[in-house]
Design an enzyme around this catalytic site. Structure first.
Site, PDB file in Angstrom:
ATOM      1  N   GLY A  56       0.818  -1.197  -0.082  1.00 47.09           N
ATOM      2  CA  GLY A  56       0.022   0.025   0.150  1.00 47.09           C
ATOM      3  C   GLY A  56       0.918   1.224  -0.006  1.00 47.09           C
ATOM      4  O   GLY A  56       1.947   1.289  -0.541  1.00 47.09           O
ATOM      5  N   CYS A  57       0.257   2.388   0.520  1.00 46.51           N
ATOM      6  CA  CYS A  57       0.928   3.668   0.508  1.00 46.51           C
ATOM      7  C   CYS A  57       2.058   3.859   1.042  1.00 46.51           C
ATOM      8  O   CYS A  57       2.818   4.699   0.583  1.00 46.51           O
ATOM      9  CB  CYS A  57      -0.070   4.666   1.005  1.00 46.51           C
ATOM     10  SG  CYS A  57      -1.746   4.544  -0.012  1.00 46.51           S
ATOM     11  N   TYR A  58       2.538   3.036   2.077  1.00 43.01           N
ATOM     12  CA  TYR A  58       3.605   3.240   2.863  1.00 43.01           C
ATOM     13  C   TYR A  58       4.852   2.473   2.052  1.00 43.01           C
ATOM     14  O   TYR A  58       6.061   2.615   2.535  1.00 43.01           O
ATOM     15  CB  TYR A  58       3.569   2.869   4.250  1.00 43.01           C
ATOM     16  CG  TYR A  58       3.315   1.555   4.620  1.00 43.01           C
ATOM     17  CD1 TYR A  58       4.384   0.429   4.517  1.00 43.01           C
ATOM     18  CD2 TYR A  58       2.056   0.831   4.784  1.00 43.01           C
ATOM     19  CE1 TYR A  58       4.176  -0.871   4.881  1.00 43.01           C
ATOM     20  CE2 TYR A  58       1.767  -0.423   4.805  1.00 43.01           C
ATOM     21  CZ  TYR A  58       2.875  -1.222   4.824  1.00 43.01           C
ATOM     22  OH  TYR A  58       2.694  -2.643   5.175  1.00 43.01           O
ATOM     23  N   ALA A  59       4.721   1.610   0.987  1.00 44.03           N
ATOM     24  CA  ALA A  59       5.573   1.034   0.435  1.00 44.03           C
ATOM     25  C   ALA A  59       6.945   1.337  -0.132  1.00 44.03           C
ATOM     26  O   ALA A  59       8.005   0.687  -0.103  1.00 44.03           O
ATOM     27  CB  ALA A  59       5.085  -0.154  -0.290  1.00 44.03           C
ATOM     28  N   PHE A  81       1.396   5.939   5.202  1.00 46.65           N
ATOM     29  CA  PHE A  81       0.230   5.060   6.221  1.00 46.65           C
ATOM     30  C   PHE A  81      -0.308   4.158   5.218  1.00 46.65           C
ATOM     31  O   PHE A  81      -0.412   4.343   4.136  1.00 46.65           O
ATOM     32  CB  PHE A  81      -0.830   6.024   6.856  1.00 46.65           C
ATOM     33  CG  PHE A  81      -0.259   7.350   7.311  1.00 46.65           C
ATOM     34  CD1 PHE A  81       0.308   7.446   8.362  1.00 46.65           C
ATOM     35  CD2 PHE A  81      -0.307   8.386   6.578  1.00 46.65           C
ATOM     36  CE1 PHE A  81       0.786   8.471   8.899  1.00 46.65           C
ATOM     37  CE2 PHE A  81       0.071   9.702   7.001  1.00 46.65           C
ATOM     38  CZ  PHE A  81       0.705   9.760   8.195  1.00 46.65           C
TER      39      PHE A  81
END
Length: 389
Positions: free
Chosen positions: A151-154, A375
């Site tokens: 997701g967005c934190y990758a 996050f």
């Protein structure tokens, strides 16, 4: 230690204004005039002006759609198989665009020693890493690894890998490339999660070149990583594979959860690095949504303008999942060059294409620190601290 030497970004050719996307979504999600008005209010207050997609349909009349069926209910609805076919066709092109932008004038692609691909919106085997390798004629012996479905934190997880590699290999030249085609996974059922996702997400790619700290070129030195999981939020943000594409769970409580936990997370991360909030000059925060940025600004008592790079990226591109944080870091980079870290003009269809130059410091005797955070599902909060060198 390691450092980010250069950043390159790219977006697909189809630019959709938020009003154009609203018209498409009202047609599918709004069953009454009242619901259409509610959606219009949400879109007008989203903080997003433009989003990019590999799908042209979102601003075209139904007769010209190429991804969706030109029918009232979109049936037959695109299958997961069709979505992955589109991903396999478009993701490598976008990734190569970002990598070439990153390397332009700095490094020959053949000199890369490691390739780390990051994505949560598509997968196959052989997959994105081999497609990039073939398209760019990279050495067949290049070390390859993939970060999938985080997701967005990758992007931060990819940077962790790159940092570990550079600490162990003094000759490493690591390319981390994030590419997401979020708009392939639109869902027609008018749930709160689907409506929120359709309002926020977009497509894009970002690439960074990471080298050991012995590299004489300027950049962002990666000083410290820190991550935590807020398990009470694990059901509020999720990403599942279904027969009709990837399904997002995106609770309206996420900004509240972030606001409740973020200040203490920042304190622990900074303490680990021997720093405090006043030591941070630049805040590189993933723009997961307008309410999340507002919650973070309030929790840290940030002054007006300190989150301008995040707001600028959100306004110009929306939430592209994993590449988005690197778009924000690129804005900070551009501000350091121009003496204004606020981000400047947020528009431009090819605004992601021209960052392939080493980062110049210009920080003077005092160290300038960047605090970055993103996050994702879990609820996972990933951070890093970098210094401008």
């Amino acid at each position: 230690m390691s450092k980010i030497i250069a950043i390159g970004t790219g977006v697909p050719p189809h630019a959709h204004t938020q009003d154009e996307v609203l018209g498409f979504m009202q047609r599918i999600h709004a069953s009454s005039a009242e619901e259409a008005r509610k959606m219009k209010f949400l879109y007008r207050h989203s903080g997003i002006d433009t989003r990019y997609s590999v799908v042209p349909d979102y601003h075209l009349p139904a007769a010209e759609w190429t991804f969706y069926s030109p029918s009232e209910n979109l049936e037959p609805f695109p299958s997961t198989e069709k979505r992955m076919q589109w991903y396999g066709r478009h993701a490598p092109v976008l990734a190569v665009q970002a990598i070439r932008s990153c390397l332009e004038g700095l490094e020959d692609p053949g000199a890369l020693t490691h390739l780390i691909t990051v994505s949560c919106t598509g997968m196959s085997a052989p997959g994105l890493d081999l497609q990039i390798m073939e398209a760019m004629q990279l050495p067949t012996s290049i070390f390859r690894s993939s970060v999938n479905f985080m997701g967005c934190y990758a992007a931060i997880h990819g940077l962790k890998w790159a940092d570990a590699i550079c600490r162990s290999d003094p000759d490493a030249k690591v390319m981390v490339v994030c590419v997401e085609l979020c708009t392939l996974h639109f869902q027609s059922e008018a749930t709160k999660d689907n409506i929120s996702s359709a309002m926020l997400f977009a497509d894009g790619a970002a690439a960074v070149l990471v080298t050991p700290d012995t590299d004489p070129r300027g950049g962002f030195r990666l000083e410290q990583f820190h991550s935590e999981v807020s398990l009470q939020g694990k059901s509020d943000m999720a990403w599942d594979i279904t027969s009709s594409g990837f399904q997002m769970t995106l609770s309206s409580y996420i900004p509240d959860l972030v606001e409740a936990d973020f200040a203490s997370l920042v304190d622990r991360a900074l303490k680990k690095a021997g720093l405090g909030v006043p030591d941070i000059r630049h805040w590189c925060i993933h723009p997961g949504g307008k309410r999340i940025l507002e919650a973070i600004g309030q929790s840290l008592h940030l002054a007006d303008g300190e989150l301008d790079p995040s707001y600028a990226v959100m306004r110009a591109y929306g939430n592209m999942s994993s590449p988005t944080l690197l778009f924000v870091l690129q804005r900070i980079q551009e501000g350091l060059r121009g003496g204004n870290a606020g981000g400047g003009n947020a528009g431009g269809g090819n605004a992601g294409g021209g960052a392939g130059h080493a980062i110049s410091g210009g920080a003077g005797p005092a160290v300038e620190y960047v605090f970055a955070a993103a996050f994702g599902p879990g609820l996972t909060m990933e951070t890093f601290i970098a210094s401008v060198v």
